[in-house]
Design a protein around this motif. Structure first.
Motif, PDB file in Angstrom:
ATOM      1  N   ILE A 121       1.238   9.282   1.307  1.00 45.41           N
ATOM      2  CA  ILE A 121       1.110   9.275   2.763  1.00 45.41           C
ATOM      3  C   ILE A 121       0.685   7.587   3.710  1.00 45.41           C
ATOM      4  CG2 ILE A 121      -1.300   9.031   3.846  1.00 45.41           C
ATOM      5  CD1 ILE A 121      -1.915  12.000   2.149  1.00 45.41           C
ATOM      6  N   ILE A 122       0.672   6.715   2.609  1.00 50.89           N
ATOM      7  CA  ILE A 122       0.728   5.027   3.188  1.00 50.89           C
ATOM      8  C   ILE A 122       2.033   4.476   3.775  1.00 50.89           C
ATOM      9  CG2 ILE A 122       0.479   2.243   2.858  1.00 50.89           C
ATOM     10  CD1 ILE A 122      -1.644   3.206   0.682  1.00 50.89           C
ATOM     11  N   LEU A 123       3.075   5.367   2.666  1.00 51.32           N
ATOM     12  CA  LEU A 123       4.321   4.964   2.359  1.00 51.32           C
ATOM     13  C   LEU A 123       4.814   5.633   3.749  1.00 51.32           C
ATOM     14  CD1 LEU A 123       6.788   3.564   1.541  1.00 51.32           C
ATOM     15  CD2 LEU A 123       7.438   5.200   0.637  1.00 51.32           C
ATOM     16  N   ALA A 124       4.365   7.033   4.447  1.00 55.24           N
ATOM     17  CA  ALA A 124       5.225   8.033   5.510  1.00 55.24           C
ATOM     18  C   ALA A 124       4.255   7.126   6.569  1.00 55.24           C
ATOM     19  CB  ALA A 124       4.502   9.070   5.169  1.00 55.24           C
ATOM     20  N   GLU A 125       3.382   6.690   6.298  1.00 57.00           N
ATOM     21  CA  GLU A 125       3.066   6.219   8.171  1.00 57.00           C
ATOM     22  C   GLU A 125       3.441   4.858   7.937  1.00 57.00           C
ATOM     23  OE1 GLU A 125      -2.115   7.152   8.014  1.00 57.00           O
ATOM     24  OE2 GLU A 125      -1.247   5.953   7.021  1.00 57.00           O
ATOM     25  N   LYS A 126       3.538   3.943   7.113  1.00 58.18           N
ATOM     26  CA  LYS A 126       4.354   2.734   7.653  1.00 58.18           C
ATOM     27  C   LYS A 126       5.560   2.730   7.782  1.00 58.18           C
ATOM     28  CE  LYS A 126       6.584  -1.189   4.406  1.00 58.18           C
ATOM     29  NZ  LYS A 126       6.306  -1.408   2.893  1.00 58.18           N
ATOM     30  N   LEU A 127       6.116   4.150   6.652  1.00 61.20           N
ATOM     31  CA  LEU A 127       8.066   3.904   8.019  1.00 61.20           C
ATOM     32  C   LEU A 127       8.105   5.197   8.472  1.00 61.20           C
ATOM     33  CD1 LEU A 127       9.603   4.444   3.789  1.00 61.20           C
ATOM     34  CD2 LEU A 127       9.404   2.663   5.374  1.00 61.20           C
ATOM     35  N   LYS A 128       6.877   5.479   9.652  1.00 65.83           N
ATOM     36  CA  LYS A 128       7.196   6.759  10.198  1.00 65.83           C
ATOM     37  C   LYS A 128       7.558   7.676   9.846  1.00 65.83           C
ATOM     38  CE  LYS A 128       6.054   2.992  14.007  1.00 65.83           C
ATOM     39  NZ  LYS A 128       5.098   2.069  13.212  1.00 65.83           N
ATOM     40  N   LEU A 188      15.267   6.732  -3.484  1.00 65.03           N
ATOM     41  CA  LEU A 188      14.612   5.486  -2.848  1.00 65.03           C
ATOM     42  C   LEU A 188      13.419   4.941  -3.076  1.00 65.03           C
ATOM     43  CD1 LEU A 188      16.969   4.860   0.387  1.00 65.03           C
ATOM     44  CD2 LEU A 188      18.027   4.601  -1.990  1.00 65.03           C
ATOM     45  N   ILE A 189      13.319   4.432  -4.011  1.00 65.06           N
ATOM     46  CA  ILE A 189      11.569   3.694  -4.607  1.00 65.06           C
ATOM     47  C   ILE A 189      11.130   2.580  -3.517  1.00 65.06           C
ATOM     48  CG2 ILE A 189       9.900   2.639  -6.468  1.00 65.06           C
ATOM     49  CD1 ILE A 189      12.769   4.116  -7.983  1.00 65.06           C
ATOM     50  N   ASN A 190      10.211   2.674  -2.937  1.00 66.71           N
ATOM     51  CA  ASN A 190       9.195   1.715  -2.350  1.00 66.71           C
ATOM     52  C   ASN A 190       7.846   1.297  -2.811  1.00 66.71           C
ATOM     53  OD1 ASN A 190      11.439   1.847  -0.384  1.00 66.71           O
ATOM     54  ND2 ASN A 190      10.246   1.773   1.186  1.00 66.71           N
ATOM     55  N   ASP A 191       7.739  -0.107  -2.885  1.00 68.92           N
ATOM     56  CA  ASP A 191       6.399  -0.241  -3.233  1.00 68.92           C
ATOM     57  C   ASP A 191       4.725   0.071  -1.627  1.00 68.92           C
ATOM     58  OD1 ASP A 191       7.242  -1.832  -5.690  1.00 68.92           O
ATOM     59  OD2 ASP A 191       7.865  -3.591  -4.675  1.00 68.92           O
ATOM     60  N   VAL A 192       4.273  -0.923  -2.426  1.00 68.45           N
ATOM     61  CA  VAL A 192       3.293  -0.106  -1.322  1.00 68.45           C
ATOM     62  C   VAL A 192       2.349  -0.998  -2.049  1.00 68.45           C
ATOM     63  CG1 VAL A 192       1.295   1.156  -0.317  1.00 68.45           C
ATOM     64  CG2 VAL A 192       4.147   2.739  -0.524  1.00 68.45           C
ATOM     65  N   ASP A 193       2.103  -1.271  -0.301  1.00 67.06           N
ATOM     66  CA  ASP A 193       0.686  -3.478  -0.608  1.00 67.06           C
ATOM     67  C   ASP A 193      -0.498  -1.358  -0.515  1.00 67.06           C
ATOM     68  OD1 ASP A 193       2.530  -4.747  -0.274  1.00 67.06           O
ATOM     69  OD2 ASP A 193       2.557  -3.969   2.051  1.00 67.06           O
ATOM     70  N   PRO A 194      -0.837  -2.814  -1.705  1.00 73.42           N
ATOM     71  CA  PRO A 194      -2.430  -2.479  -1.788  1.00 73.42           C
ATOM     72  C   PRO A 194      -3.365  -1.603  -0.120  1.00 73.42           C
ATOM     73  CG  PRO A 194      -2.446  -3.258  -3.352  1.00 73.42           C
ATOM     74  CD  PRO A 194      -1.349  -3.548  -2.269  1.00 73.42           C
ATOM     75  N   VAL A 195      -4.083  -0.424  -0.166  1.00 67.28           N
ATOM     76  CA  VAL A 195      -4.779  -0.545   1.050  1.00 67.28           C
ATOM     77  C   VAL A 195      -6.228   0.234   0.725  1.00 67.28           C
ATOM     78  CG1 VAL A 195      -4.966   0.789   3.428  1.00 67.28           C
ATOM     79  CG2 VAL A 195      -3.335   0.232   3.012  1.00 67.28           C
ATOM     80  N   GLN A 196      -7.336  -0.536   1.796  1.00 71.18           N
ATOM     81  CA  GLN A 196      -8.384   0.487   1.583  1.00 71.18           C
ATOM     82  C   GLN A 196      -8.684   1.203   2.449  1.00 71.18           C
ATOM     83  OE1 GLN A 196     -10.410  -0.315  -1.129  1.00 71.18           O
ATOM     84  NE2 GLN A 196      -9.205  -1.596  -1.937  1.00 71.18           N
ATOM     85  N   ASP A 197      -9.250   1.732   2.176  1.00 74.27           N
ATOM     86  CA  ASP A 197      -9.094   3.420   3.239  1.00 74.27           C
ATOM     87  C   ASP A 197     -10.277   4.403   2.041  1.00 74.27           C
ATOM     88  OD1 ASP A 197      -8.750   5.664   4.281  1.00 74.27           O
ATOM     89  OD2 ASP A 197      -7.450   5.186   5.058  1.00 74.27           O
TER      90      ASP A 197
END
Length: 157
Positions: free
Chosen positions: A83-90, A60-69
């Motif tokens: 990493i951002i996606l894993a955090e977002k999806l828990k 499954l392919i998900n879009d990720v919103d840009p994050v300034q980190d």
């Protein structure tokens, strides 16, 4: 359990002919758009390009919103988005290989494994022969410490 993956574990599983381990072990794998772009890049190995022409339903392919980190800015885009996606999806697990990326993911509270960890889970479920899998892996550009590979072989050979 939601499982997110970076590019390299998928790439190497395709290269060694063991990509079907992912749906056998986890049912579905979620990847960010940047990982999909890396998998389908014209600079990817031909076998990976052929495989990625028809992405399987379990990927499954998900879009990720840009994050300034600042911490994530040191990583390549695929690792950063994973990493951002894993955090977002828990996510219950992120599959990522690079040492720096793994450390950041762990520091952020994510449960992490890499390609060798996936192979170890498959060995425990009697889905693969470890010696054959490692021999195939060593014919690719995959890099892990000889001690780590030997430890895996010693535990399951």
């Amino acid at each position: 359990m939601i499982v997110v993956s970076d590019t390299s574990p998928i790439c190497y599983l395709v290269l060694v002919g063991e990509i079907e381990l992912l749906p056998q072990l986890f049912k579905e794998i979620v990847i960010p758009q940047a990982v999909y772009n890396e998998l389908t890049s014209t600079s990817a190995p031909a076998i990976l390009q052929n495989w990625s022409e028809e992405i399987p339903k379990w990927l499954l392919i998900n879009d990720v919103d840009p994050v300034q980190d600042q911490q994530l800015n040191r990583l390549d885009l695929g690792e950063k988005e994973a990493i951002i996606l894993a955090e977002k999806l828990k996510a219950g697990l992120i599959i990522i290989d690079k040492k720096a990326s793994r450390k950041i993911a762990i520091d952020r509270g994510l449960k992490v494994t890499g390609l060798l960890g996936v192979l170890e889970i498959a060995i425990k479920q009697d889905l693969i022969d470890i010696k054959t899998a490692i021999e195939k892996l060593q014919k690719t550009s995959f890099r892990a410490s000889p001690q780590l590979i030997q430890s895996l072989l010693d535990r399951y050979n």
